[in-house]
Write a protein that holds these residues in place. Structure first.
Motif, PDB file in Angstrom:
ATOM      1  N   ALA A 163       0.809  -1.262   0.034  1.00  0.00           N
ATOM      2  CA  ALA A 163      -0.239  -0.023   0.018  1.00  0.00           C
ATOM      3  C   ALA A 163       0.909   1.088  -0.006  1.00  0.00           C
ATOM      4  O   ALA A 163       0.620   2.197  -0.495  1.00  0.00           O
ATOM      5  CB  ALA A 163      -0.843  -0.073   1.094  1.00  0.00           C
ATOM      6  N   VAL A 164       1.865   1.256   0.752  1.00  0.00           N
ATOM      7  CA  VAL A 164       2.875   2.427   0.849  1.00  0.00           C
ATOM      8  C   VAL A 164       3.518   2.617  -0.637  1.00  0.00           C
ATOM      9  O   VAL A 164       3.527   3.711  -0.858  1.00  0.00           O
ATOM     10  CB  VAL A 164       3.946   2.026   1.937  1.00  0.00           C
ATOM     11  N   LEU A 165       3.982   1.689  -1.212  1.00  0.00           N
ATOM     12  CA  LEU A 165       4.722   1.565  -2.535  1.00  0.00           C
ATOM     13  C   LEU A 165       3.685   2.037  -3.677  1.00  0.00           C
ATOM     14  O   LEU A 165       4.024   2.863  -4.245  1.00  0.00           O
ATOM     15  CB  LEU A 165       5.055   0.291  -2.882  1.00  0.00           C
ATOM     16  N   HIS A 166       2.515   1.676  -3.449  1.00  0.00           N
ATOM     17  CA  HIS A 166       1.388   1.973  -4.404  1.00  0.00           C
ATOM     18  C   HIS A 166       1.163   3.453  -4.258  1.00  0.00           C
ATOM     19  O   HIS A 166       1.087   4.210  -5.172  1.00  0.00           O
ATOM     20  CB  HIS A 166       0.215   1.284  -4.241  1.00  0.00           C
ATOM     21  N   PHE A 167       1.137   4.101  -2.979  1.00  0.00           N
ATOM     22  CA  PHE A 167       0.781   5.588  -2.718  1.00  0.00           C
ATOM     23  C   PHE A 167       2.131   6.305  -3.282  1.00  0.00           C
ATOM     24  O   PHE A 167       1.741   7.354  -3.533  1.00  0.00           O
ATOM     25  CB  PHE A 167       0.741   5.722  -1.517  1.00  0.00           C
ATOM     26  N   ARG A 168       3.100   5.795  -3.353  1.00  0.00           N
ATOM     27  CA  ARG A 168       4.148   6.347  -3.997  1.00  0.00           C
ATOM     28  C   ARG A 168       4.521   6.340  -5.347  1.00  0.00           C
ATOM     29  O   ARG A 168       5.458   6.909  -5.888  1.00  0.00           O
ATOM     30  CB  ARG A 168       5.599   6.124  -3.087  1.00  0.00           C
ATOM     31  N   GLY A 169       3.730   5.521  -6.079  1.00  0.00           N
ATOM     32  CA  GLY A 169       3.807   5.550  -7.353  1.00  0.00           C
ATOM     33  C   GLY A 169       4.655   4.555  -7.880  1.00  0.00           C
ATOM     34  O   GLY A 169       5.448   4.815  -8.874  1.00  0.00           O
ATOM     35  N   VAL A 170       5.253   3.679  -7.196  1.00  0.00           N
ATOM     36  CA  VAL A 170       6.343   2.604  -7.316  1.00  0.00           C
ATOM     37  C   VAL A 170       5.438   1.343  -8.021  1.00  0.00           C
ATOM     38  O   VAL A 170       4.329   1.017  -7.648  1.00  0.00           O
ATOM     39  CB  VAL A 170       6.670   2.187  -6.179  1.00  0.00           C
ATOM     40  N   ASP A 171       6.041   0.899  -9.059  1.00  0.00           N
ATOM     41  CA  ASP A 171       5.226  -0.364  -9.634  1.00  0.00           C
ATOM     42  C   ASP A 171       5.618  -1.497  -8.628  1.00  0.00           C
ATOM     43  O   ASP A 171       6.611  -1.903  -8.642  1.00  0.00           O
ATOM     44  CB  ASP A 171       6.184  -0.396 -11.020  1.00  0.00           C
ATOM     45  N   VAL A 172       4.574  -2.082  -8.295  1.00  0.00           N
ATOM     46  CA  VAL A 172       4.597  -3.049  -7.357  1.00  0.00           C
ATOM     47  C   VAL A 172       3.487  -4.130  -7.468  1.00  0.00           C
ATOM     48  O   VAL A 172       2.403  -3.834  -7.904  1.00  0.00           O
ATOM     49  CB  VAL A 172       4.492  -2.670  -5.863  1.00  0.00           C
ATOM     50  N   LEU A 173       3.912  -5.461  -7.179  1.00  0.00           N
ATOM     51  CA  LEU A 173       2.969  -6.597  -7.298  1.00  0.00           C
ATOM     52  C   LEU A 173       3.189  -7.499  -6.135  1.00  0.00           C
ATOM     53  O   LEU A 173       4.342  -7.581  -5.461  1.00  0.00           O
ATOM     54  CB  LEU A 173       2.827  -7.328  -8.826  1.00  0.00           C
ATOM     55  N   SER A 174       2.338  -8.221  -5.791  1.00  0.00           N
ATOM     56  CA  SER A 174       2.197  -9.382  -4.897  1.00  0.00           C
ATOM     57  C   SER A 174       1.849 -10.537  -5.557  1.00  0.00           C
ATOM     58  O   SER A 174       0.621 -10.579  -6.026  1.00  0.00           O
ATOM     59  CB  SER A 174       1.669  -8.893  -3.515  1.00  0.00           C
ATOM     60  N   ILE A 175       2.645 -11.718  -5.004  1.00  0.00           N
ATOM     61  CA  ILE A 175       2.177 -12.763  -5.658  1.00  0.00           C
ATOM     62  C   ILE A 175       1.099 -13.485  -4.566  1.00  0.00           C
ATOM     63  O   ILE A 175       1.755 -14.004  -3.353  1.00  0.00           O
ATOM     64  CB  ILE A 175       3.448 -13.867  -5.779  1.00  0.00           C
ATOM     65  N   ALA A 176       0.125 -13.773  -5.168  1.00  0.00           N
ATOM     66  CA  ALA A 176      -0.990 -14.218  -4.250  1.00  0.00           C
ATOM     67  C   ALA A 176      -1.192 -16.091  -4.578  1.00  0.00           C
ATOM     68  O   ALA A 176      -1.924 -16.785  -3.602  1.00  0.00           O
ATOM     69  CB  ALA A 176      -2.456 -13.927  -4.312  1.00  0.00           C
ATOM     70  N   ASP A 177      -0.482 -16.562  -5.556  1.00  0.00           N
ATOM     71  CA  ASP A 177      -0.802 -17.887  -5.895  1.00  0.00           C
ATOM     72  C   ASP A 177      -0.255 -18.903  -4.746  1.00  0.00           C
ATOM     73  O   ASP A 177       0.809 -18.667  -3.953  1.00  0.00           O
ATOM     74  CB  ASP A 177      -0.141 -18.246  -7.058  1.00  0.00           C
ATOM     75  N   ASP A 178      -0.719 -19.931  -4.547  1.00  0.00           N
ATOM     76  CA  ASP A 178      -0.342 -20.754  -3.456  1.00  0.00           C
ATOM     77  C   ASP A 178       0.285 -21.785  -4.485  1.00  0.00           C
ATOM     78  O   ASP A 178      -0.080 -22.888  -4.826  1.00  0.00           O
ATOM     79  CB  ASP A 178      -1.754 -21.601  -2.680  1.00  0.00           C
ATOM     80  N   LEU A 179       1.600 -21.969  -4.208  1.00  0.00           N
ATOM     81  CA  LEU A 179       2.653 -22.515  -5.145  1.00  0.00           C
ATOM     82  C   LEU A 179       3.553 -23.518  -4.424  1.00  0.00           C
ATOM     83  O   LEU A 179       3.681 -23.437  -3.196  1.00  0.00           O
ATOM     84  CB  LEU A 179       3.776 -21.686  -5.681  1.00  0.00           C
ATOM     85  N   TRP A 180       3.803 -24.764  -5.151  1.00  0.00           N
ATOM     86  CA  TRP A 180       5.019 -25.598  -4.537  1.00  0.00           C
ATOM     87  C   TRP A 180       6.433 -24.807  -4.335  1.00  0.00           C
ATOM     88  O   TRP A 180       6.629 -23.758  -5.106  1.00  0.00           O
ATOM     89  CB  TRP A 180       5.402 -26.589  -5.556  1.00  0.00           C
ATOM     90  N   PRO A 181       7.348 -25.362  -3.661  1.00  0.00           N
ATOM     91  CA  PRO A 181       8.635 -24.548  -3.305  1.00  0.00           C
ATOM     92  C   PRO A 181       9.357 -24.420  -4.893  1.00  0.00           C
ATOM     93  O   PRO A 181       9.957 -23.486  -4.912  1.00  0.00           O
ATOM     94  CB  PRO A 181       9.371 -25.404  -2.376  1.00  0.00           C
ATOM     95  N   ASP A 182       9.394 -25.535  -5.400  1.00  0.00           N
ATOM     96  CA  ASP A 182       9.995 -25.104  -6.774  1.00  0.00           C
ATOM     97  C   ASP A 182       9.626 -24.185  -7.838  1.00  0.00           C
ATOM     98  O   ASP A 182      10.135 -23.668  -8.605  1.00  0.00           O
ATOM     99  CB  ASP A 182      10.375 -26.688  -7.631  1.00  0.00           C
ATOM    100  N   GLU A 183       8.288 -24.200  -7.545  1.00  0.00           N
ATOM    101  CA  GLU A 183       7.573 -22.906  -8.571  1.00  0.00           C
ATOM    102  C   GLU A 183       8.056 -21.593  -8.022  1.00  0.00           C
ATOM    103  O   GLU A 183       8.328 -20.742  -8.720  1.00  0.00           O
ATOM    104  CB  GLU A 183       6.165 -23.086  -8.463  1.00  0.00           C
ATOM    105  N   PHE A 184       8.085 -21.334  -6.441  1.00  0.00           N
ATOM    106  CA  PHE A 184       8.453 -20.248  -5.935  1.00  0.00           C
ATOM    107  C   PHE A 184      10.022 -20.070  -6.482  1.00  0.00           C
ATOM    108  O   PHE A 184      10.450 -18.857  -6.691  1.00  0.00           O
ATOM    109  CB  PHE A 184       8.437 -20.195  -4.428  1.00  0.00           C
ATOM    110  N   SER A 185      10.926 -20.933  -6.434  1.00  0.00           N
ATOM    111  CA  SER A 185      12.283 -20.973  -6.898  1.00  0.00           C
ATOM    112  C   SER A 185      12.438 -20.242  -8.207  1.00  0.00           C
ATOM    113  O   SER A 185      13.199 -19.639  -8.548  1.00  0.00           O
ATOM    114  CB  SER A 185      13.013 -22.134  -6.588  1.00  0.00           C
ATOM    115  N   PHE A 186      11.581 -20.781  -9.166  1.00  0.00           N
ATOM    116  CA  PHE A 186      11.580 -20.488 -10.468  1.00  0.00           C
ATOM    117  C   PHE A 186      11.094 -19.113 -10.512  1.00  0.00           C
ATOM    118  O   PHE A 186      11.848 -18.104 -11.334  1.00  0.00           O
ATOM    119  CB  PHE A 186      10.436 -21.259 -11.313  1.00  0.00           C
TER     120      PHE A 186
END
Length: 436
Positions: free
Chosen positions: A309-332
Motif C-alpha cells: 500500500a505504501v509503495l502504491h501510494f508513492r507511485g512505485v510499480d509493485v505487485l504481490s504474488i497471491a498464488d499458492d505454489l510449490w517450493p520449486d515454483e517459487f524458486s522459478f
C-alpha cells in the motif's frame, strides 16, 4: 526401509515445505522402496489440519500428529485462559503417551493418540526434520516447556531402540543452563546430527557432541526450479519484467524495549529501499508471501499488504504474488528477479537454487549468516534489529551491477551442495542404522 520424520509443520510455510519435499525426494532416490511417514506439530482437532498438509499429502506419504503436538489448536493471540488451556492439553497428551508406551494394549482407548507411537515402533529410522526449531530464544518456563515438547519424541524413539538422525538443523539460541542441559541430553542419544552451518557445529561441540555432528547444507538446496502451472496476471508480469524480489517476516522482536517501533523501522526501511531501487534502476517490486501461516493472529501477508500500500501510494510499480505454489515454483519465480531482498531464509535458498543474487536480513539465531557465508554472500547480510537503509540500498546496488557474476558463483555452489547432500544423507543414515 521405513522412515518416520518428526516435527512437520505447515505447507503454508514454503521454506518448511521445501525442506520436507526435498527430504522425501532424496530418501526415495537413495532408498527406492522407502516408506515415509511425517509426524506434524499440529493436533488432529486443528480445524486447518488438512489445509496445513495440502501439498505433502500429494506425495504418497502418511501424515499424522506427533504424540505430543502443539497444545495450541488455533492461531489467535495469547491470553491467560488460552495458555492455561494449552497447559492442560500438554499435560493430558503427555499422560496419554506415557500410558500407551507402558501399556500398548490401551491403544483401543486412545486410537488417535496411539498412531504416532505405533509409527515409531514400526520405523527403521527416525528423522528429525531439518530447519530451526530446537531453541528457546525467549527463555522462561514457556521456553522450557516448548523445548521439552520438541525433544520428548527423541527420548521415546530411543527408548524403542530406533536410530535417530537429525537432518540439516540450525540449533539455538539456547538460553540458560537448564535449557542447554535438556538439549545436550536429548541430542546425545541421537546416532547422527547434521547441522547446516559452523556456528551450530560449534554449539554442538560445547555440548560434547562433536563426534556425532557433521556439517551439511540445508536440504532445500536440492530444490530444482520449475515453471508454475498457475497463470495469474502477476506471474505473467513477473516472468516478463525486471523485478526486485522481496520477502518479509512479521517479526515480534523478542527482547526489544519497543518491539512496535523496531517493526515500524524495519518496515519503513524495506519500503524506502524498494522505492529507491525503483527510481534508480527502474526495477519493479515483487512481494512474495513465503510464509502465510498465522502466529498470534498475524502472518507475513499483513506486512506485505502494508508495504504494498505504501509503495502504491508513492507511485512505485509493485505487485504481490497471491498464488499458492510449490517450493520449486517459487524458486522459478525468484529466479526471474534481478535480485532477491529476502528476510525469510528459505526464500534466499530457493532464490539461490535458481541463480538469483540474494541480500539477506537475518532475524533469528545464526542460520542466515551460515547459509549466506556458504554461498559466498556473507557481505550481503543485514540485521533486522538495526537495518541501515543506506547500507541495504548499497547491497541492492552492488548485486544488480554484479548480477551475472554473482549468479554464476551461486549456481556453482548450489550444484556442489546437491552432490554433497545426497552423499552425506546416504552415509549418515547408513551409519546410524549400523550403530546400536
Amino acid at each position: 526401509m521405513k522412515f518416520v520424520m518428526l516435527h512437520g509443520y505447515s505447507d503454508s510455510n514454503k521454506g518448511d515445505l521445501a525442506i520436507v519435499v526435498a527430504s522425501i525426494h532424496a530418501l526415495r532416490q537413495l532408498y527406492p522402496h522407502a516408506e515415509i511417514a511425517l509426524q506434524t506439530v499440529f493436533p488432529r482437532d486443528d480445524p486447518d489440519f488438512d489445509f496445513h498438509h495440502r501439498f505433502v499429502t500429494q506425495l504418497g506419504i502418511t501424515v499424522e500428529p506427533m504424540g505430543i503436538p502443539s497444545p495450541y489448536s488455533d492461531a489467535q493471540q495469547h491470553s491467560f485462559m488460552r495458555n492455561l488451556s494449552a497447559m492442560w492439553t500438554l499435560a493430558r497428551s503427555t499422560l496419554i503417551q506415557k500410558l500407551l508406551f507402558a501399556w500398548p494394549s490401551m491403544r483401543k482407548s486412545f486410537p488417535g493418540s496411539s498412531k504416532s507411537l505405533d509409527q515409531l515402533r514400526s520405523a527403521d529410522v527416525v528423522l528429525l526434520k531439518g530447519g530451526q526449531y530446537i531453541y528457546n530464544d525467549q527463555g522462561g518456563l514457556r521456553g522450557l516447556l516448548y523445548l521439552w515438547r520438541i525433544l520428548y519424541p527423541i527420548k521415546v524413539a530411543r527408548q524403542l531402540g530406533k536410530p535417530v538422525v537429525m537432518l540439516g538443523q540450525s540449533v539455538g539460541p539456547v538460553i540458560g543452563d537448564r535449557a542447554k542441559g535438556m538439549v545436550s541430553k536429548a541430542l546425545a542419544t541421537c546416532q547422527r546430527l547434521m547441522v547446516r552451518e559452523d556456528l551450530s557445529a560449534q554449539l554442538m561441540e560445547t555440548m560434547g557432541l562433536k563426534e556425532i555432528t557433521v556439517v551439511a547444507p540445508d536440504m532445500a538446496f536440492l530444490t530444482v526450479p520449475r515453471k508454475p502451472t498457475a497463470a495469474s496476471v502477476e506471474i505473467s508480469r513477473l516472468v516478463h519484467g525486471q523485478w526486485l524480489g522481496v520477502t518479509v517476516v512479521n517479526w515480534n522482536f523478542p527482547g526489544a524495549e519497543d518491539p512496535k517501533a523496531r517493526r515500524a523501522a524495519y518496515e519503513a526501511a524495506l519500503a524506502n529501499v524498494c522505492e529507491r531501487a525503483f527510481r534508480t534502476f527502474g526495477v519493479g517490486i515483487a512481494l512474495f508471501p513465503q510464509v502465510t501461516v498465522r502466529h498470534h493472529g498475524e502472518s507475513d501477508m499483513d506486512m506485505i499488504r502494508r508495504v504494498e500500500a505504501v509503495l502504491h501510494f508513492r507511485g512505485v510499480d509493485v505487485l504481490s504474488i497471491a498464488d499458492d505454489l510449490w517450493p520449486d515454483e517459487f524458486s522459478f519465480l525468484y529466479g526471474r528477479c534481478r535480485v532477491l531482498l529476502g528476510t525469510r531464509l528459505h526464500s534466499c535458498i530457493l532464490a539461490a537454487c535458481a541463480g538469483c543474487p540474494v541480500i539477506a536480513i537475518r532475524y533469528q539465531g545464526y542460520k542466515t549468516e551460515g547459509v549466506m557465508k556458504g554461498l559466498g554472500l556473507e557481505q550481503y547480510v543485514h540485521d533486522i534489529n538495526n537495518v541501515n537503509e543506506d547500507l541495504l540500498f548499497e547491497s541492492v546496488n552492488q548485486s544488480l551491477v554484479q548480477r551475472d557474476s554473482i549468479s554464476e558463483t551461486v549456481l556453482a555452489r548450489v550444484a556442489s551442495y546437491r552432490h554433497e547432500l545426497m552423499a552425506i544423507t546416504k552415509a549418515e543414515v547408513d551409519l546410524a542404522c549400523a550403530r546400536p
